[in-house]
Design a protein around this motif. Sequence first.
Motif, mmCIF file in Angstrom:
data_model
loop_
_atom_site.group_PDB
_atom_site.id
_atom_site.type_symbol
_atom_site.label_atom_id
_atom_site.label_comp_id
_atom_site.label_asym_id
_atom_site.label_seq_id
_atom_site.Cartn_x
_atom_site.Cartn_y
_atom_site.Cartn_z
ATOM 1 N N ILE A 170 0.836 -1.206 0.000
ATOM 2 C CA ILE A 170 0.000 0.000 0.000
ATOM 3 C C ILE A 170 0.873 1.258 0.000
ATOM 4 N N ALA A 171 1.928 1.242 0.839
ATOM 5 C CA ALA A 171 2.830 2.400 0.883
ATOM 6 C C ALA A 171 3.471 2.644 -0.476
ATOM 7 N N ALA A 172 3.907 1.548 -1.141
ATOM 8 C CA ALA A 172 4.535 1.689 -2.461
ATOM 9 C C ALA A 172 3.544 2.207 -3.495
ATOM 10 N N SER A 173 2.299 1.749 -3.429
ATOM 11 C CA SER A 173 1.299 2.192 -4.401
ATOM 12 C C SER A 173 0.976 3.676 -4.233
ATOM 13 N N ALA A 202 11.281 7.392 1.896
ATOM 14 C CA ALA A 202 10.026 6.751 2.296
ATOM 15 C C ALA A 202 10.121 5.232 2.211
ATOM 16 N N ALA A 203 10.801 4.736 1.170
ATOM 17 C CA ALA A 203 10.947 3.285 1.019
ATOM 18 C C ALA A 203 11.801 2.714 2.149
ATOM 19 N N LYS A 204 12.833 3.448 2.563
ATOM 20 C CA LYS A 204 13.679 2.990 3.656
ATOM 21 C C LYS A 204 12.898 2.913 4.958
ATOM 22 N N VAL A 205 12.082 3.944 5.214
ATOM 23 C CA VAL A 205 11.266 3.956 6.430
ATOM 24 C C VAL A 205 10.279 2.790 6.417
ATOM 25 N N ALA A 206 9.670 2.542 5.245
ATOM 26 C CA ALA A 206 8.692 1.448 5.134
ATOM 27 C C ALA A 206 9.353 0.104 5.403
ATOM 28 N N ARG A 207 10.583 -0.081 4.889
ATOM 29 C CA ARG A 207 11.289 -1.343 5.120
ATOM 30 C C ARG A 207 11.631 -1.514 6.599
ATOM 31 N N GLU A 208 12.082 -0.440 7.228
ATOM 32 C CA GLU A 208 12.440 -0.517 8.642
ATOM 33 C C GLU A 208 11.231 -0.823 9.506
ATOM 34 N N ARG A 209 10.129 -0.163 9.208
ATOM 35 C CA ARG A 209 8.913 -0.419 9.986
ATOM 36 C C ARG A 209 8.384 -1.829 9.744
ATOM 37 N N GLY A 210 8.521 -2.299 8.510
ATOM 38 C CA GLY A 210 8.089 -3.658 8.206
ATOM 39 C C GLY A 210 8.921 -4.685 8.952
#
Length: 214
Positions: A139-142, A184-192
């Motif tokens: 969802i974040a990527a979309s 943003a992608a880095k933050v999403a990976r870390e949170r994941g």
Amino acid sequence: MGPQLVSKGEFAAMINVSPGRVSQFIAAGQISAAAMVGSGQRAKIDVERAKADLRLTLDVSQRLGNGASTNIDPGLSGAAPISAPNVYDPEPILGIDHKIKQQKFEQLQRANRNAAVAEARDAGQLTDAQAAKAEMIKIAASMLDVFDGGINDMAMAVAAKFELPQRDVKHLMRTVFRDVRERAAKVARERGAEMPDLASTTIETEETDQTAVT
């Protein structure tokens, strides 16, 4: 000293049953052929061997049928009836009965838990944590893709507003947005990565009363 051999009638008197009942025991194999000496009307019964057979093959209800005791304890050969508490040791039988009831109780508990889990899953209260993690990243990527796709429209609006070349504005916005997207992608990976593979939840199950298990 050899085995004590008696007739069917004598053995029937010893264990407090009718001679016909002894014949039934023999016919049903509850008194084995190894406990019989001879054959036909003259056949004799090895008392202790026959009693040992009956202790293995008769259940409690048969031994105490109609309130009468069946005397098949080893070494007891008197004809007088013996009261039920002295005829057999109830502890092993009660122990087995308890284990059977305990197993039934545990089976009911498992069935209740499985039913509660299935109901919670159908109601949407349970989900696969790994699948949920992947879906959130998707969802974040979309959403980033949506912003990326809108750069052309934003560049046209900015260029028209400030009378700037649209190509230059678009190039600048894409450069800035690329940096934003990477962060943003880095933050999403870390949170994941921080999300647990399993999440605990509380599911209510119906109480099972062990006293009702028979």
